[in-house]
Design a protein around this motif. Sequence first.
Motif, PDB file in Angstrom:
ATOM      1  N   PHE A   1       7.507   5.722   6.467  1.00  0.00           N
ATOM      2  CA  PHE A   1       6.252   6.452   6.647  1.00  0.00           C
ATOM      3  C   PHE A   1       6.510   7.792   7.320  1.00  0.00           C
ATOM      4  O   PHE A   1       5.940   8.819   6.930  1.00  0.00           O
ATOM      5  CB  PHE A   1       5.287   5.600   7.468  1.00  0.00           C
ATOM      6  N   ALA A   2       7.371   7.816   8.326  1.00  0.00           N
ATOM      7  CA  ALA A   2       7.695   9.065   9.016  1.00  0.00           C
ATOM      8  C   ALA A   2       8.350  10.068   8.073  1.00  0.00           C
ATOM      9  O   ALA A   2       8.061  11.271   8.119  1.00  0.00           O
ATOM     10  CB  ALA A   2       8.600   8.787  10.210  1.00  0.00           C
ATOM     11  N   GLN A   3       9.228   9.582   7.210  1.00  0.00           N
ATOM     12  CA  GLN A   3       9.885  10.470   6.250  1.00  0.00           C
ATOM     13  C   GLN A   3       8.881  11.030   5.248  1.00  0.00           C
ATOM     14  O   GLN A   3       8.966  12.202   4.874  1.00  0.00           O
ATOM     15  CB  GLN A   3      11.001   9.716   5.531  1.00  0.00           C
TER      16      GLN A   3
ATOM     17  N   THR B   1       2.505   7.706  14.716  1.00  0.00           N
ATOM     18  CA  THR B   1       3.386   8.507  13.860  1.00  0.00           C
ATOM     19  C   THR B   1       2.596   9.593  13.147  1.00  0.00           C
ATOM     20  O   THR B   1       3.043  10.741  13.039  1.00  0.00           O
ATOM     21  CB  THR B   1       4.076   7.594  12.826  1.00  0.00           C
ATOM     22  N   TYR B   2       1.404   9.252  12.674  1.00  0.00           N
ATOM     23  CA  TYR B   2       0.552  10.227  11.992  1.00  0.00           C
ATOM     24  C   TYR B   2       0.129  11.345  12.943  1.00  0.00           C
ATOM     25  O   TYR B   2       0.199  12.533  12.598  1.00  0.00           O
ATOM     26  CB  TYR B   2      -0.679   9.514  11.429  1.00  0.00           C
ATOM     27  N   LEU B   3      -0.301  10.996  14.134  1.00  0.00           N
ATOM     28  CA  LEU B   3      -0.753  12.001  15.097  1.00  0.00           C
ATOM     29  C   LEU B   3       0.380  12.932  15.515  1.00  0.00           C
ATOM     30  O   LEU B   3       0.204  14.147  15.636  1.00  0.00           O
ATOM     31  CB  LEU B   3      -1.348  11.317  16.328  1.00  0.00           C
ATOM     32  N   GLN B   4       1.551  12.364  15.709  1.00  0.00           N
ATOM     33  CA  GLN B   4       2.708  13.186  16.062  1.00  0.00           C
ATOM     34  C   GLN B   4       3.035  14.160  14.942  1.00  0.00           C
ATOM     35  O   GLN B   4       3.331  15.334  15.189  1.00  0.00           O
ATOM     36  CB  GLN B   4       3.914  12.300  16.355  1.00  0.00           C
ATOM     37  N   SER B   5       2.948  13.694  13.700  1.00  0.00           N
ATOM     38  CA  SER B   5       3.266  14.549  12.554  1.00  0.00           C
ATOM     39  C   SER B   5       2.263  15.674  12.385  1.00  0.00           C
ATOM     40  O   SER B   5       2.620  16.787  11.992  1.00  0.00           O
ATOM     41  CB  SER B   5       3.306  13.700  11.278  1.00  0.00           C
ATOM     42  N   THR B   6       0.995  15.400  12.690  1.00  0.00           N
ATOM     43  CA  THR B   6      -0.059  16.399  12.488  1.00  0.00           C
ATOM     44  C   THR B   6      -0.340  17.229  13.736  1.00  0.00           C
ATOM     45  O   THR B   6      -1.169  18.135  13.699  1.00  0.00           O
ATOM     46  CB  THR B   6      -1.362  15.708  12.050  1.00  0.00           C
ATOM     47  N   GLY B   7       0.337  16.908  14.839  1.00  0.00           N
ATOM     48  CA  GLY B   7       0.141  17.665  16.057  1.00  0.00           C
ATOM     49  C   GLY B   7      -1.208  17.432  16.720  1.00  0.00           C
ATOM     50  O   GLY B   7      -1.704  18.288  17.448  1.00  0.00           O
TER      51      GLY B   7
ATOM     52  N   GLN C   1       0.826  -1.210   0.000  1.00  0.00           N
ATOM     53  CA  GLN C   1       0.000   0.000   0.000  1.00  0.00           C
ATOM     54  C   GLN C   1       0.863   1.264   0.000  1.00  0.00           C
ATOM     55  O   GLN C   1       1.891   1.317   0.672  1.00  0.00           O
ATOM     56  CB  GLN C   1      -0.907   0.012   1.230  1.00  0.00           C
ATOM     57  N   PHE C   2       0.415   2.273  -0.724  1.00  0.00           N
ATOM     58  CA  PHE C   2       1.151   3.535  -0.772  1.00  0.00           C
ATOM     59  C   PHE C   2       0.980   4.314   0.529  1.00  0.00           C
ATOM     60  O   PHE C   2      -0.062   4.257   1.180  1.00  0.00           O
ATOM     61  CB  PHE C   2       0.660   4.403  -1.936  1.00  0.00           C
ATOM     62  N   HIS C   3       2.003   5.093   0.872  1.00  0.00           N
ATOM     63  CA  HIS C   3       1.910   5.992   2.020  1.00  0.00           C
ATOM     64  C   HIS C   3       0.656   6.872   1.926  1.00  0.00           C
ATOM     65  O   HIS C   3      -0.020   7.117   2.929  1.00  0.00           O
ATOM     66  CB  HIS C   3       3.135   6.914   2.078  1.00  0.00           C
ATOM     67  N   ASP C   4       0.369   7.342   0.714  1.00  0.00           N
ATOM     68  CA  ASP C   4      -0.769   8.249   0.514  1.00  0.00           C
ATOM     69  C   ASP C   4      -2.072   7.635   0.995  1.00  0.00           C
ATOM     70  O   ASP C   4      -2.905   8.311   1.620  1.00  0.00           O
ATOM     71  CB  ASP C   4      -0.907   8.616  -0.974  1.00  0.00           C
ATOM     72  N   LEU C   5      -2.271   6.353   0.695  1.00  0.00           N
ATOM     73  CA  LEU C   5      -3.506   5.674   1.090  1.00  0.00           C
ATOM     74  C   LEU C   5      -3.590   5.535   2.606  1.00  0.00           C
ATOM     75  O   LEU C   5      -4.655   5.763   3.204  1.00  0.00           O
ATOM     76  CB  LEU C   5      -3.586   4.300   0.433  1.00  0.00           C
TER      77      LEU C   5
END
Length: 248
Positions: free
Chosen positions: A239-241, A198-204, A131-135
């Motif tokens: 994913f983090a990158q 990781t997503y939540l940390q990136s989006t604050g 699966q792509f990161h985008d999805l």
Amino acid sequence: MVAGSTLVTGGTGTLGRLVVERLRAGGADVRVLSRRSPAPYGVDLRVGKGLDAALEGVGTVVHCASNPRGGDEDAARHLLAACREAGVGHLVYISIVGVDEVPYGYYRSKFAVEKLIEESGVGYTVLRATQFHDLVVRVLAVLAKVPVMLLPAGLSDQPVDAGEVADRLAVLAGGPPAGRVPDFGGPEVLSFRDLARTYLQSTGQRRALLDVPLFGRTYRAFRQGGHLAPDARPGQRTFAQFLAAHRP
């Protein structure tokens, strides 16, 4: 390398546009086929009308067009028939890791398309990717719309960068038909809980996380890793990158 122009189906989509960029950067004469393209490349593959004109002088087709809501098999039949008629020497198809393991409707359709290609008489290369990161980002963005993120318990994913898959497809399109080639997976297999963190940390954002067990054959196949390629990890971008470069 097969002589003639290269046609990319779904050439305006997430993956297709990247493939077009890579091919053109390498000097290929590229045609972009999609429902939104101007004539003669504005073709609905599910109908097939206009394919003969679009394929005139084409040596290679990179088939990226796909629709999870259905129609992929009809589209493939029309495309393959037109490829045979036009004398196309090479069709490159992007599929998904696990289409033969996970009994999910869209996966079954992708697997059926693989079989149609194999039996078509057209020279082909099939690449399966995870699966792509985008999805994954789109899924997590929906789950994060409520205070408690409900996550599928016991499920992991192996997201891969669409640009890296596009690089691989461009290389394959420049070579001869190779049949089924090794799968292309992301560099990490991560639980959905780790992906969400990781997503939540990136989006604050701050959300409570709750693992929810699901049931059924499809979920069991996903939980058992049928959609993963842990031994095939040519992808480099984590994913983090990806999130750092594409702030959601």
